[in-house]
Scaffold this motif. Structure first.
Motif, PDB file in Angstrom:
ATOM      1  N   MET A   1       0.847  -1.195   0.000  1.00 22.04           N
ATOM      2  CA  MET A   1       0.000   0.000   0.000  1.00 22.04           C
ATOM      3  C   MET A   1       0.884   1.247   0.000  1.00 22.04           C
ATOM      4  O   MET A   1       1.798   1.377   0.811  1.00 22.04           O
ATOM      5  CB  MET A   1      -0.922  -0.002   1.223  1.00 22.04           C
ATOM      6  CG  MET A   1      -1.818   1.225   1.324  1.00 22.04           C
ATOM      7  SD  MET A   1      -2.905   1.173   2.769  1.00 22.04           S
ATOM      8  CE  MET A   1      -4.002  -0.148   2.299  1.00 22.04           C
ATOM      9  N   GLN A   4      -1.958   6.125   2.283  1.00 22.06           N
ATOM     10  CA  GLN A   4      -2.921   5.799   3.330  1.00 22.06           C
ATOM     11  C   GLN A   4      -3.693   7.023   3.798  1.00 22.06           C
ATOM     12  O   GLN A   4      -4.643   6.892   4.562  1.00 22.06           O
ATOM     13  CB  GLN A   4      -2.187   5.176   4.534  1.00 22.06           C
ATOM     14  CG  GLN A   4      -1.482   3.872   4.215  1.00 22.06           C
ATOM     15  CD  GLN A   4      -0.830   3.257   5.436  1.00 22.06           C
ATOM     16  OE1 GLN A   4      -1.399   3.286   6.527  1.00 22.06           O
ATOM     17  NE2 GLN A   4       0.361   2.710   5.270  1.00 22.06           N
ATOM     18  N   VAL A 112     -13.373   6.440  -2.072  1.00 22.16           N
ATOM     19  CA  VAL A 112     -12.100   6.378  -1.343  1.00 22.16           C
ATOM     20  C   VAL A 112     -12.306   6.248   0.169  1.00 22.16           C
ATOM     21  O   VAL A 112     -11.394   5.859   0.885  1.00 22.16           O
ATOM     22  CB  VAL A 112     -11.216   7.603  -1.651  1.00 22.16           C
ATOM     23  CG1 VAL A 112     -10.836   7.631  -3.128  1.00 22.16           C
ATOM     24  CG2 VAL A 112     -11.883   8.916  -1.247  1.00 22.16           C
ATOM     25  N   HIS A 113     -13.502   6.581   0.634  1.00 20.46           N
ATOM     26  CA  HIS A 113     -13.806   6.478   2.074  1.00 20.46           C
ATOM     27  C   HIS A 113     -13.633   5.038   2.542  1.00 20.46           C
ATOM     28  O   HIS A 113     -14.120   4.096   1.922  1.00 20.46           O
ATOM     29  CB  HIS A 113     -15.242   6.928   2.327  1.00 20.46           C
ATOM     30  CG  HIS A 113     -15.694   6.712   3.739  1.00 20.46           C
ATOM     31  ND1 HIS A 113     -15.146   7.360   4.823  1.00 20.46           N
ATOM     32  CD2 HIS A 113     -16.645   5.880   4.255  1.00 20.46           C
ATOM     33  CE1 HIS A 113     -15.735   6.980   5.923  1.00 20.46           C
ATOM     34  NE2 HIS A 113     -16.650   6.079   5.619  1.00 20.46           N
ATOM     35  N   GLY A 114     -12.901   4.876   3.629  1.00 19.18           N
ATOM     36  CA  GLY A 114     -12.656   3.551   4.171  1.00 19.18           C
ATOM     37  C   GLY A 114     -11.414   2.891   3.616  1.00 19.18           C
ATOM     38  O   GLY A 114     -10.920   1.917   4.190  1.00 19.18           O
ATOM     39  N   ARG A 115     -10.898   3.419   2.511  1.00 18.63           N
ATOM     40  CA  ARG A 115      -9.677   2.876   1.921  1.00 18.63           C
ATOM     41  C   ARG A 115      -8.458   3.699   2.321  1.00 18.63           C
ATOM     42  O   ARG A 115      -7.344   3.175   2.373  1.00 18.63           O
ATOM     43  CB  ARG A 115      -9.804   2.824   0.405  1.00 18.63           C
ATOM     44  CG  ARG A 115     -11.011   2.024  -0.062  1.00 18.63           C
ATOM     45  CD  ARG A 115     -11.169   2.032  -1.558  1.00 18.63           C
ATOM     46  NE  ARG A 115     -10.084   1.328  -2.221  1.00 18.63           N
ATOM     47  CZ  ARG A 115     -10.001   1.193  -3.540  1.00 18.63           C
ATOM     48  NH1 ARG A 115     -10.929   1.733  -4.322  1.00 18.63           N
ATOM     49  NH2 ARG A 115      -8.998   0.541  -4.075  1.00 18.63           N
ATOM     50  N   VAL A 116      -8.679   4.992   2.542  1.00 20.22           N
ATOM     51  CA  VAL A 116      -7.641   5.883   3.069  1.00 20.22           C
ATOM     52  C   VAL A 116      -8.291   6.767   4.121  1.00 20.22           C
ATOM     53  O   VAL A 116      -9.506   6.914   4.154  1.00 20.22           O
ATOM     54  CB  VAL A 116      -7.028   6.779   1.963  1.00 20.22           C
ATOM     55  CG1 VAL A 116      -6.260   5.952   0.949  1.00 20.22           C
ATOM     56  CG2 VAL A 116      -8.111   7.619   1.284  1.00 20.22           C
ATOM     57  N   GLU A 225      -6.563   4.397  -7.196  1.00 20.17           N
ATOM     58  CA  GLU A 225      -6.839   2.975  -6.975  1.00 20.17           C
ATOM     59  C   GLU A 225      -5.613   2.109  -7.256  1.00 20.17           C
ATOM     60  O   GLU A 225      -5.501   1.010  -6.714  1.00 20.17           O
ATOM     61  CB  GLU A 225      -8.016   2.523  -7.835  1.00 20.17           C
ATOM     62  CG  GLU A 225      -9.362   2.966  -7.262  1.00 20.17           C
ATOM     63  CD  GLU A 225     -10.542   2.520  -8.090  1.00 20.17           C
ATOM     64  OE1 GLU A 225     -10.361   2.377  -9.327  1.00 20.17           O
ATOM     65  OE2 GLU A 225     -11.631   2.320  -7.518  1.00 20.17           O
ATOM     66  N   VAL A 228      -3.294   2.672  -3.665  1.00 18.87           N
ATOM     67  CA  VAL A 228      -3.752   2.499  -2.280  1.00 18.87           C
ATOM     68  C   VAL A 228      -3.944   1.012  -1.978  1.00 18.87           C
ATOM     69  O   VAL A 228      -3.959   0.195  -2.892  1.00 18.87           O
ATOM     70  CB  VAL A 228      -5.076   3.255  -2.011  1.00 18.87           C
ATOM     71  CG1 VAL A 228      -4.879   4.744  -2.214  1.00 18.87           C
ATOM     72  CG2 VAL A 228      -6.201   2.732  -2.890  1.00 18.87           C
TER      73      VAL A 228
END
Length: 228
Positions: A1, A4, A112-116, A225, A228
């Motif tokens: 990753m 973040q 993107v919410h919840g991924r970074v 994408e 991340v």
């Protein structure tokens, strides 16, 4: 990753500030008995843009800017029967009612919410931004909201981004990226802070000052994408 943490500008990156500004300005001028024609709106925009650039250079402050832009507009119109401070207050109240989002902004933030971890980082006036954010469905998705007037520093000062990174718990700048539409504020702040950056170019013009230039939120999402 790789990334973040994502820092995102608000006006003209997520919210359609140009549309909100035009609505609020015409409402303010109309209520004050001032002209609302396109020429007057364009004059205000030129004055306002110049003052925000002066703020970025440290040549003025936000409290002065909020009044000075209307003082200069009234001088241009040759009107001495209006109080620029009162106009500024009315405009701020009106602008706070508009939280129009740019096409694709909501889908981007939700994707993107919840991924970074997400921080909204704005050079805006606190009362205006807080009022607009209270009306925005995306606000609960941010892990931190940092507004220059509250922080006491404004982009391109890297300290505004560093405050956001601290709120997010980021200790490694290589894991963070800044996204915004202004080369002189957002991208310059990222460069000053040693962060990667995504230039959201509304005018379709690329820049080598940023890590990458995108023209839509879908392009920004596709680029992120892979990282991340």
């Amino acid at each position: 990753m790789r990334y973040q943490y994502l820092l995102i500008d608000n006006d003209n990156t997520l919210m359609d500030f140009s549309a909100a500004e035009a609505k609020a300005l015409r409402e303010t001028l109309c209520n004050a008995g001032l002209p609302t024609d396109e020429g007057t709106v364009e004059t205000y925009s030129r004055i306002n843009d110049a003052l925000w650039k002066a703020l970025e250079r440290g040549e003025t402050t936000q409290p002065l800017l909020k009044v000075e832009r209307f003082r200069q507009l009234l001088a241009h119109l040759g009107r001495t029967d209006c109080d620029p401070a009162a106009l500024g207050a009315a405009y701020a109240a009106n602008l706070g009612n508009y939280a129009d989002l740019l096409p694709g902004a909501a889908d981007f933030v939700r994707a993107v919410h919840g991924r970074v971890k997400l921080a909204l980082v704005s050079n805006g006036v606190s009362a205006i931004q807080r009022s607009r954010l209270a009306k925005c469905p995306l606000t609960p998705l941010f892990d931190a909201i940092v507004i220059s007037e509250e922080a006491g520093v404004a982009k391109p000062d890297p300290r505004l981004l560093e405050i956001a990174l601290e709120k997010l718990g980021c200790t490694d700048k290589s894991q963070a990226v800044m996204m915004g539409d202004s080369l002189s504020a957002d991208i310059a702040a990222a460069n000053n802070a040693g962060l990667d950056s995504i230039f959201f170019s509304l005018r379709g013009v690329p820049s080598d000052k940023a890590t990458v230039t995108v023209y839509t939120h879908a392009e920004a999402l596709a680029w992120l994408e892979e990282r991340v």
